[in-house]
Design a protein around this motif. Structure first.
Motif, short mmCIF file in Angstrom:
data_model
loop_
_atom_site.label_atom_id
_atom_site.label_comp_id
_atom_site.label_asym_id
_atom_site.label_seq_id
_atom_site.Cartn_x
_atom_site.Cartn_y
_atom_site.Cartn_z
N HIS A 79 13.12 4.40 -1.44
CA HIS A 79 12.89 3.74 -0.85
C HIS A 79 13.44 2.07 -0.70
O HIS A 79 13.73 1.45 -2.64
N VAL A 80 13.38 1.85 0.31
CA VAL A 80 14.41 0.61 0.14
C VAL A 80 13.32 -1.06 0.79
O VAL A 80 13.52 -0.92 1.69
N ILE A 81 13.60 -1.90 -0.10
CA ILE A 81 12.82 -3.43 0.17
C ILE A 81 13.69 -4.53 0.56
O ILE A 81 14.51 -4.55 -0.65
N CYS A 82 13.31 -5.42 0.94
CA CYS A 82 13.84 -6.69 1.15
C CYS A 82 12.25 -7.88 0.13
O CYS A 82 11.29 -8.05 0.63
N ILE A 83 13.43 -8.88 -0.74
CA ILE A 83 12.21 -9.84 -1.59
C ILE A 83 12.68 -10.97 -1.49
O ILE A 83 14.23 -11.37 -1.36
N GLN A 84 11.81 -12.10 -0.91
CA GLN A 84 12.29 -13.07 -0.37
C GLN A 84 12.38 -14.04 -2.27
O GLN A 84 10.92 -13.98 -2.13
N LYS A 85 13.20 -14.75 -2.39
CA LYS A 85 12.19 -15.61 -4.37
C LYS A 85 12.33 -17.15 -2.96
O LYS A 85 12.85 -17.88 -2.34
N ARG A 86 10.90 -17.64 -3.49
CA ARG A 86 10.70 -18.68 -2.18
C ARG A 86 10.34 -19.63 -3.44
O ARG A 86 9.72 -19.35 -4.88
N ARG A 87 10.81 -21.19 -3.39
CA ARG A 87 11.21 -22.38 -4.03
C ARG A 87 10.48 -23.45 -3.61
O ARG A 87 10.64 -24.02 -4.34
N GLU A 88 9.53 -23.35 -2.75
CA GLU A 88 8.31 -24.24 -2.54
C GLU A 88 7.21 -24.09 -3.31
O GLU A 88 6.34 -23.71 -2.82
N GLY A 89 7.09 -24.74 -4.57
CA GLY A 89 5.77 -25.26 -5.24
C GLY A 89 5.68 -23.95 -5.97
O GLY A 89 5.83 -22.83 -6.06
N ASP A 90 3.85 -23.94 -5.14
CA ASP A 90 2.92 -22.11 -5.10
C ASP A 90 3.48 -21.09 -4.14
O ASP A 90 2.56 -19.71 -4.11
N THR A 91 4.44 -21.16 -3.22
CA THR A 91 4.39 -20.50 -2.18
C THR A 91 5.09 -18.97 -2.57
O THR A 91 5.76 -18.72 -3.62
N PRO A 92 4.42 -17.98 -2.40
CA PRO A 92 4.41 -16.83 -3.29
C PRO A 92 5.53 -15.97 -2.51
O PRO A 92 6.22 -16.17 -1.80
N HIS A 93 6.77 -15.54 -4.01
CA HIS A 93 7.42 -14.91 -3.11
C HIS A 93 7.09 -13.35 -2.39
O HIS A 93 6.21 -12.62 -1.77
N LEU A 94 8.16 -13.35 -1.39
CA LEU A 94 7.80 -12.82 0.05
C LEU A 94 8.59 -11.20 -0.25
O LEU A 94 9.31 -11.02 -0.66
N VAL A 95 7.68 -9.97 0.18
CA VAL A 95 8.05 -8.44 0.14
C VAL A 95 8.73 -8.37 1.61
O VAL A 95 7.82 -8.41 2.31
N TRP A 96 9.42 -8.09 2.63
CA TRP A 96 9.51 -7.82 3.64
C TRP A 96 9.72 -5.78 3.98
O TRP A 96 10.79 -4.82 3.08
N ASP A 97 9.32 -5.45 4.52
CA ASP A 97 9.06 -3.74 4.07
C ASP A 97 8.66 -3.34 5.60
O ASP A 97 7.50 -3.35 6.29
N LEU A 98 10.06 -2.70 6.59
CA LEU A 98 9.58 -2.19 7.81
C LEU A 98 8.81 -1.56 7.87
O LEU A 98 8.54 -0.80 9.35
N ASP A 99 8.78 -0.17 6.72
CA ASP A 99 7.70 1.04 7.02
C ASP A 99 6.13 1.22 6.07
O ASP A 99 5.27 2.01 6.17
N SER A 100 5.84 -0.40 5.73
CA SER A 100 4.85 -0.83 5.50
C SER A 100 3.72 -1.33 6.54
O SER A 100 4.15 -1.37 7.75
N SER A 101 2.66 -0.51 6.22
CA SER A 101 0.89 -1.13 7.01
C SER A 101 0.71 -2.41 6.54
O SER A 101 -0.38 -2.80 7.43
N LEU A 102 1.16 -2.86 5.85
CA LEU A 102 0.76 -4.54 5.34
C LEU A 102 1.33 -5.51 6.13
O LEU A 102 2.18 -5.05 6.86
N PRO A 103 0.92 -6.68 5.84
CA PRO A 103 1.57 -7.95 6.62
C PRO A 103 2.94 -7.23 6.46
O PRO A 103 3.28 -7.86 5.20
N PHE A 104 2.96 -8.48 7.65
CA PHE A 104 5.30 -8.20 7.82
C PHE A 104 5.04 -9.74 7.45
O PHE A 104 5.23 -10.11 9.15
N PRO A 105 5.82 -10.62 6.31
CA PRO A 105 5.32 -9.85 5.19
C PRO A 105 4.83 -9.85 4.49
O PRO A 105 3.68 -11.19 4.77
N SER A 106 4.90 -9.83 3.16
CA SER A 106 3.59 -9.55 2.06
C SER A 106 3.80 -10.31 1.20
O SER A 106 4.70 -10.08 0.64
N PRO A 107 2.97 -10.94 0.67
CA PRO A 107 2.95 -11.36 -0.82
C PRO A 107 3.20 -10.59 -1.73
O PRO A 107 2.97 -9.70 -1.76
N LEU A 108 4.62 -10.84 -2.92
CA LEU A 108 4.61 -9.87 -3.75
C LEU A 108 3.61 -9.53 -4.62
O LEU A 108 3.60 -8.24 -4.96
#
Length: 221
Positions: A79-108
């Motif tokens: 499977h392949v996903i995209c992870i976005q590295k967040r730099r703003e303080g405590d903002t969570p890194h994000l997972v972008w998964d088009l095949d997931s039923s979780l919120p889009f995007p979801s915190p890592l």
């Protein structure tokens, strides 16, 4: 357990290109759209493409739309996903998964706990490994002529996208096999500076195990 989606741009999941069973191509275009829409850096410097697989090409992932089970579990070959590295303080890194039923995007952290489920003990042969590739390198280097989606008679296993196959900048027409080839012996020894540097410079990035994924992203400057 519940998850929440951080405030993002108005982009909706329906605005992203998605062809079932072609997750590597879906993520390729997802990264491009995140860059052009202003959600990610224009160069994609905050994006990482992550291939999930193992030596046996059998990985269980939960909350997948393709599942026919209530818990959403699917045994993918990869499977392949995209992870976005967040730099703003405590903002969570994000997972972008088009095949997931979780919120889009979801915190890592939420994605790992609900999709990977490290607390759920699986047999050794089903352990997941993660090839982490910096998106700018991936967008230049990746190529697929979709040969992996044809059976021995040359028939499509799943209907391909209507657009032309992706060709790498160097002219390569197919190298998907290089990204999904997993060898446990190649897993990084630790998520230190050498591994981080390799992720930013190597075509095939670095290979992490289940215990190293979140630590790796926490160590990136």
């Amino acid at each position: 357990m519940t998850t929440s989606t951080p405030e993002r741009s108005s982009l909706d999941i329906s605005e992203f290109h998605h062809t079932p069973f072609y997750c590597e191509e879906n993520v390729y275009f997802l990264c491009k759209k995140l860059c052009t829409s202003g959600i990610a850096d224009a160069s994609g410097s905050d994006l990482f493409v992550v291939f999930i697989s193992n030596e046996k090409k059998q990985i269980p992932l939960w909350h997948q739309k393709a599942s026919k089970r209530a818990d959403g579990v699917v045994l993918w070959d990869y499977h392949v996903i995209c992870i976005q590295k967040r730099r703003e303080g405590d903002t969570p890194h994000l997972v972008w998964d088009l095949d997931s039923s979780l919120p889009f995007p979801s915190p890592l952290t939420s994605y790992v706990s609900e999709t990977i489920r490290p607390s759920f003990e699986v047999f050794f042969e089903y352990q997941r490994f993660f090839r982490i590739v910096h998106a700018p390198i991936f967008l230049r280097s990746f190529a697929s002529d979709r040969r992996h989606m044809k059976d021995s008679a040359g028939n499509w296993i799943a209907e391909p996208p209507a657009y032309e196959p992706i060709i790498a900048e160097d002219g390569a027409v197919h190298n998907l096999n290089e990204y999904i080839e997993i060898c446990a012996a190649d897993v990084m020894t630790n998520a230190g500076s050498d591994s981080i540097n390799a992720a930013f410079t190597q075509k095939l990035g670095v290979l992490a195990n289940e215990g190293q994924l979140e630590e790796f992203f926490s160590q990136i400057p």
